[in-house]
Scaffold this motif. Sequence first.
Motif, PDB file in Angstrom:
ATOM      1  N   CYS A 101      32.810  25.409   3.354  1.00 34.44           N
ATOM      2  CA  CYS A 101      32.891  24.872   4.709  1.00 34.44           C
ATOM      3  C   CYS A 101      33.825  23.676   4.723  1.00 34.44           C
ATOM      4  O   CYS A 101      34.705  23.570   5.574  1.00 34.44           O
ATOM      5  CB  CYS A 101      31.495  24.479   5.179  1.00 34.44           C
TER       6      CYS A 101
ATOM      7  N   THR B 280      37.534  24.680   4.323  1.00 34.36           N
ATOM      8  CA  THR B 280      38.144  25.443   5.413  1.00 34.36           C
ATOM      9  C   THR B 280      38.198  24.678   6.718  1.00 34.36           C
ATOM     10  O   THR B 280      38.983  24.994   7.602  1.00 34.36           O
ATOM     11  CB  THR B 280      37.341  26.727   5.671  1.00 34.36           C
ATOM     12  N   LEU B 281      37.323  23.676   6.807  1.00 31.44           N
ATOM     13  CA  LEU B 281      37.169  22.957   8.067  1.00 31.44           C
ATOM     14  C   LEU B 281      38.483  22.367   8.581  1.00 31.44           C
ATOM     15  O   LEU B 281      38.825  22.497   9.747  1.00 31.44           O
ATOM     16  CB  LEU B 281      36.199  21.867   7.694  1.00 31.44           C
TER      17      LEU B 281
ATOM     18  N   LEU C 184      40.939  25.149   9.760  1.00 30.93           N
ATOM     19  CA  LEU C 184      40.594  25.696  11.073  1.00 30.93           C
ATOM     20  C   LEU C 184      40.841  24.671  12.178  1.00 30.93           C
ATOM     21  O   LEU C 184      41.291  25.029  13.270  1.00 30.93           O
ATOM     22  CB  LEU C 184      39.134  26.158  11.091  1.00 30.93           C
TER      23      LEU C 184
ATOM     24  N   ALA D 128      43.184  25.297  15.355  1.00 30.43           N
ATOM     25  CA  ALA D 128      42.698  25.135  16.730  1.00 30.43           C
ATOM     26  C   ALA D 128      43.582  24.155  17.487  1.00 30.43           C
ATOM     27  O   ALA D 128      43.922  24.383  18.652  1.00 30.43           O
ATOM     28  CB  ALA D 128      41.248  24.652  16.719  1.00 30.43           C
TER      29      ALA D 128
ATOM     30  N   LEU E  16      39.167  30.418  21.421  1.00 34.60           N
ATOM     31  CA  LEU E  16      37.980  30.676  20.610  1.00 34.60           C
ATOM     32  C   LEU E  16      38.013  32.089  20.043  1.00 34.60           C
ATOM     33  O   LEU E  16      37.666  32.304  18.872  1.00 34.60           O
ATOM     34  CB  LEU E  16      36.723  30.478  21.456  1.00 34.60           C
ATOM     35  N   ALA E  17      38.427  33.042  20.879  1.00 36.06           N
ATOM     36  CA  ALA E  17      38.472  34.427  20.404  1.00 36.06           C
ATOM     37  C   ALA E  17      39.437  34.535  19.225  1.00 36.06           C
ATOM     38  O   ALA E  17      39.125  35.142  18.198  1.00 36.06           O
ATOM     39  CB  ALA E  17      38.902  35.345  21.537  1.00 36.06           C
TER      40      ALA E  17
ATOM     41  N   LEU F 176      40.370  32.159  17.216  1.00 40.48           N
ATOM     42  CA  LEU F 176      39.826  31.444  16.063  1.00 40.48           C
ATOM     43  C   LEU F 176      38.745  32.278  15.372  1.00 40.48           C
ATOM     44  O   LEU F 176      38.641  32.290  14.144  1.00 40.48           O
ATOM     45  CB  LEU F 176      39.249  30.114  16.539  1.00 40.48           C
ATOM     46  N   THR F 177      37.938  32.975  16.188  1.00 38.68           N
ATOM     47  CA  THR F 177      36.871  33.786  15.608  1.00 38.68           C
ATOM     48  C   THR F 177      37.454  34.911  14.765  1.00 38.68           C
ATOM     49  O   THR F 177      36.976  35.194  13.667  1.00 38.68           O
ATOM     50  CB  THR F 177      35.989  34.385  16.719  1.00 38.68           C
ATOM     51  N   VAL F 178      38.494  35.555  15.285  1.00 40.43           N
ATOM     52  CA  VAL F 178      39.120  36.634  14.513  1.00 40.43           C
ATOM     53  C   VAL F 178      39.675  36.066  13.205  1.00 40.43           C
ATOM     54  O   VAL F 178      39.590  36.689  12.150  1.00 40.43           O
ATOM     55  CB  VAL F 178      40.220  37.323  15.345  1.00 40.43           C
TER      56      VAL F 178
ATOM     57  N   VAL G 273      38.424  33.803  11.409  1.00 38.88           N
ATOM     58  CA  VAL G 273      37.368  33.613  10.410  1.00 38.88           C
ATOM     59  C   VAL G 273      37.406  34.767   9.424  1.00 38.88           C
ATOM     60  O   VAL G 273      37.345  34.576   8.201  1.00 38.88           O
ATOM     61  CB  VAL G 273      35.986  33.519  11.087  1.00 38.88           C
ATOM     62  N   TRP G 274      37.541  35.993   9.952  1.00 37.46           N
ATOM     63  CA  TRP G 274      37.578  37.170   9.071  1.00 37.46           C
ATOM     64  C   TRP G 274      38.881  37.242   8.296  1.00 37.46           C
ATOM     65  O   TRP G 274      38.893  37.498   7.111  1.00 37.46           O
ATOM     66  CB  TRP G 274      37.364  38.443   9.892  1.00 37.46           C
TER      67      TRP G 274
ATOM     68  N   SER H  81      38.949  34.514   5.577  1.00 35.03           N
ATOM     69  CA  SER H  81      38.007  34.711   4.479  1.00 35.03           C
ATOM     70  C   SER H  81      38.449  35.901   3.627  1.00 35.03           C
ATOM     71  O   SER H  81      38.286  35.891   2.418  1.00 35.03           O
ATOM     72  CB  SER H  81      36.582  34.890   5.001  1.00 35.03           C
ATOM     73  N   ARG H  82      39.051  36.900   4.263  1.00 40.29           N
ATOM     74  CA  ARG H  82      39.535  38.037   3.498  1.00 40.29           C
ATOM     75  C   ARG H  82      40.688  37.595   2.585  1.00 40.29           C
ATOM     76  O   ARG H  82      40.733  37.965   1.416  1.00 40.29           O
ATOM     77  CB  ARG H  82      40.007  39.134   4.453  1.00 40.29           C
TER      78      ARG H  82
ATOM     79  N   MET I 178      41.208  34.610   1.427  1.00 47.14           N
ATOM     80  CA  MET I 178      40.677  33.776   0.347  1.00 47.14           C
ATOM     81  C   MET I 178      39.989  34.618  -0.711  1.00 47.14           C
ATOM     82  O   MET I 178      40.103  34.362  -1.911  1.00 47.14           O
ATOM     83  CB  MET I 178      39.685  32.766   0.915  1.00 47.14           C
TER      84      MET I 178
END
Lengths: 225, 247
Positions: free
Chosen positions: B150, B153-154, B157, B161, B188-189, B191-193, B195-196, B199-200, B202
């Motif tokens: 967290c 990545t914070l 992100l 944003a 937000l949408a 940013l949410t995408v 996340v995946w 993480s993939r 990384m």
Amino acid sequence: MHIMEGFLPIEHAVGWTVAAAPFVAYGTWSIKKRVATHPEQRILLGVAAAFSFVLSALKLPSLTGSCSHPTGTGLGGLLFGPAAMAPIGAVVLLFQALLLAHGGLTTLGANVFSMAIVGPIVAYAVFCSARRVNAAMAVAVFLAAALGDLATYVTTAAQLAWAFPDASGGFSASFVKFSGVFALTQIPLAISEGLLTVLIFNALTRFNPDELRALHPSDNAKVRP
Amino acid sequence: MLVDRYAYSNRWRAASPEAKATFAAGGFIAAFGAGRPSAALTVAVVMALVTIGGARVPLTVWLRVAVAPLGFLLVGMLSLVFSVDAVGDGALSLRWLPDGWEPVFRLGTRSIAALSALLFLALTTPLLDIVALLRRLRVPATLLDLMVLCYRTLFVLTDAAQAMRTAQAARLGYATARGTFNSLGLLLANLTVQVWERSRAMQRAAQSRNGDGAWRFLEHDGAMPHRELALALSGAVLLVAYAFGNP
């Protein structure tokens, strides 16, 4: 709604920490189990925690003119399940206390209970029941996020009312008082959060239908890209 | 992030996190132990002075960080200042200061003292030091992993944003209320995408370097700094003794 550092009397601060601990412990155990079978979820959940932290730094316009930020409890509850949200939320709230002085260490337990436990559980339950009565996906997501948000704030108001009962009216009068202070900002905020969560879900179904399906075994058949 | 910047650049950056956490814990106990508002206020001032004078965090920074929680505190205390009671059918009675100023002051000064203790810890100790301390305290590795990921990545992100927000604002995305809502939804949408996506990426990076799960980091090691710890402990004991001496 974060309860600030030192605001709760010591008995309440300790009590809420004890109440939140088993949820966080169970959630940690469930994440550990999940990561054992799906190693890629370890990083995903960590990034998701960072995402909820960033969410809280975004200002959300509320209809009454005041500004607040989305809580993301509903979204997280739907995406990762309420069990995993307890430890994720605990980490996010700890970071908010240590990096933004928002919330606090002594009130961490109370804040975890309202935002990382009650909110996601309510959101998840609302979502499941809405889907069971065949509500449209968007309606179910909206209701889940908005009601999850409201449940969080009602819990916070109850926590404060319990800690500071009114001199003449006791718990109930105090509860009315605290909800009154928040209601003006929180009800429009819950609606905004519901709408935003629907937008996020729409984007996800468009771009990541596979991931959405993988995350949500209980709702497999119902999520259509 | 202001707090984070000073956590890394203050004079006590290298002091052991155990010592700093011990002193902060003393501050917390003293904040709750001090009954008299004046005693709690003293605890707050001592913690703030140690942060400003000892760790050399500028006073302006301390105030800038403290101002938001203090605003919340004021709003929260409002509800103690008046008392509502239902009398008869639907009518409400409002009473000013049902118990006088004393409980209001008690609550206010306790919160300020606890906030001051929190700020001492937050402004002197980087988060990764706190995670290392929690690791030595045997907090479950799953939770620590979440924290490390967290924290790493914070900032990425936040940066993403902010870049999106700037781009949207440059295109008048926040000019109207309706536009604001729309832009925020898109942001937000997106940013949410991410996340995946992130993480993939990384996960792949870790796997290509033989990542087998846990991420290990070098930690500040060496002998326990007994002098620092003794100093912190005696400071904490003094504070707690003072607080409990003024019930």
